[in-house]
Scaffold this active site. Sequence first.
Site, mmCIF file in Angstrom:
data_model
loop_
_atom_site.group_PDB
_atom_site.id
_atom_site.type_symbol
_atom_site.label_atom_id
_atom_site.label_comp_id
_atom_site.label_asym_id
_atom_site.label_seq_id
_atom_site.Cartn_x
_atom_site.Cartn_y
_atom_site.Cartn_z
ATOM 1 N N GLU A 46 0.853 -1.201 0.000
ATOM 2 C CA GLU A 46 0.000 0.000 0.000
ATOM 3 C C GLU A 46 0.892 1.257 0.000
ATOM 4 O OE1 GLU A 46 -1.598 0.813 3.926
ATOM 5 O OE2 GLU A 46 -3.382 1.784 3.118
ATOM 6 N N ASN A 106 -7.103 6.184 -1.800
ATOM 7 C CA ASN A 106 -6.012 5.265 -1.503
ATOM 8 C C ASN A 106 -6.208 4.085 -2.455
ATOM 9 O OD1 ASN A 106 -4.173 3.467 -0.415
ATOM 10 N ND2 ASN A 106 -4.678 3.943 1.703
ATOM 11 N N LYS A 123 -9.503 1.990 -1.922
ATOM 12 C CA LYS A 123 -9.719 1.461 -0.559
ATOM 13 C C LYS A 123 -11.066 1.888 0.024
ATOM 14 C CE LYS A 123 -7.136 1.280 3.853
ATOM 15 N NZ LYS A 123 -5.859 1.706 4.460
ATOM 16 N N GLU A 142 -6.202 8.766 7.685
ATOM 17 C CA GLU A 142 -6.749 8.312 6.396
ATOM 18 C C GLU A 142 -8.156 8.856 6.157
ATOM 19 O OE1 GLU A 142 -5.901 4.486 4.637
ATOM 20 O OE2 GLU A 142 -4.871 3.944 6.484
ATOM 21 N N CYS A 168 -4.904 -2.990 2.936
ATOM 22 C CA CYS A 168 -4.602 -2.864 4.361
ATOM 23 C C CYS A 168 -5.789 -3.120 5.285
ATOM 24 C CB CYS A 168 -3.953 -1.515 4.664
ATOM 25 S SG CYS A 168 -3.196 -1.529 6.304
ATOM 26 N N ASN A 193 0.273 -0.901 5.490
ATOM 27 C CA ASN A 193 1.180 -0.128 6.372
ATOM 28 C C ASN A 193 0.545 -0.224 7.752
ATOM 29 O OD1 ASN A 193 3.173 2.147 4.837
ATOM 30 N ND2 ASN A 193 1.479 1.394 3.591
#
Length: 300
Positions: A46, A106, A123, A142, A168, A193
């Site tokens: 990612e 993302n 994402k 995020e 993730c 991550n």
Amino acid sequence: SRKFVLAAAQLGPIAADEPRSSAVARMIALMREAKARGARVVVFPELALTTFFPRWYTEDPAQIDRWFETEMPSAETQPLFDAAAELGIGFHLGYAELTPEGRHFNTAILVDETGRIAGKYRKIHLPGHREHEPWRPFQHLEKRYFEKGDLGFPVFDALGGKVGMCICNDRRWPETWRVLGLGGAELVVLGYNTPLHYPPAPEHDHLQYFHNELSVQAGAYQNGLWAVAVAKAGHEEGCDLIGGTIIVAPTGEIIARAATVGDEVITATVDLDRCAEIRSNVFNFALHREPEDYRAITAP
Ligand code: CDT
């Protein structure tokens, strides 16, 4: 054939001032190693082009937008596509995407052996928080910097089978895996991550590797598919990120695991036909699923 060598290319830390060209050069070196080991595809983490920037708070859009890609490939990422085409190897890459309409996602892409983008995912499960929380040793913003993905959980024809993607935090949600499984995915590729320290519940810090494996192994087994989960790892700008890159068979068994928290390639032979071991038996969806009784799952 439905059997091929799959490579996972874990990345060590990327410094805040490390240029994209350096991250790309590191990835090309790993891609060459993967190819030398016979891999047909290599999976990167990612947000693989930059440091994990959601750990810093800013109200300045320009400070944020510099972490995002406005085109893919760009002049800086084209060498990755050229190397893939030259070597005849596919790859999966996570990056921050800024669209022409000014939307931030993302994102991850799947690139085939000719260097063509074969699939894209944005994402959906965005973890963390939206506002500055000064009590934290580092932020996880995020929810501030990304919009929720708008592409669903697509499954693509690739590698002689059906490939799904997630990113993730998505891997912790059984719904992610089941939707991909229902879409026919035979392989799910993902990068992550994951900080070793989780500020809201530090008593769980020692479980970070366990929860990673638990989530990916369960997702693979309960949907009878292959899974590869690839870390950006190591001590990055004062924050320790877990390693633990793994390749998991449809039985839920881990068949390859990274040993370091740096740049590292792991490989395994993936036979997509092995999905039937599970999908024709204990998790034969057509025979044994009872969706009438699952309605609470999709209620808002
Ligand atoms: N990148 C990412 O989604 N990381 C989260 C960290 C924990 S939630 C703050 C993860 O699920 O691994």
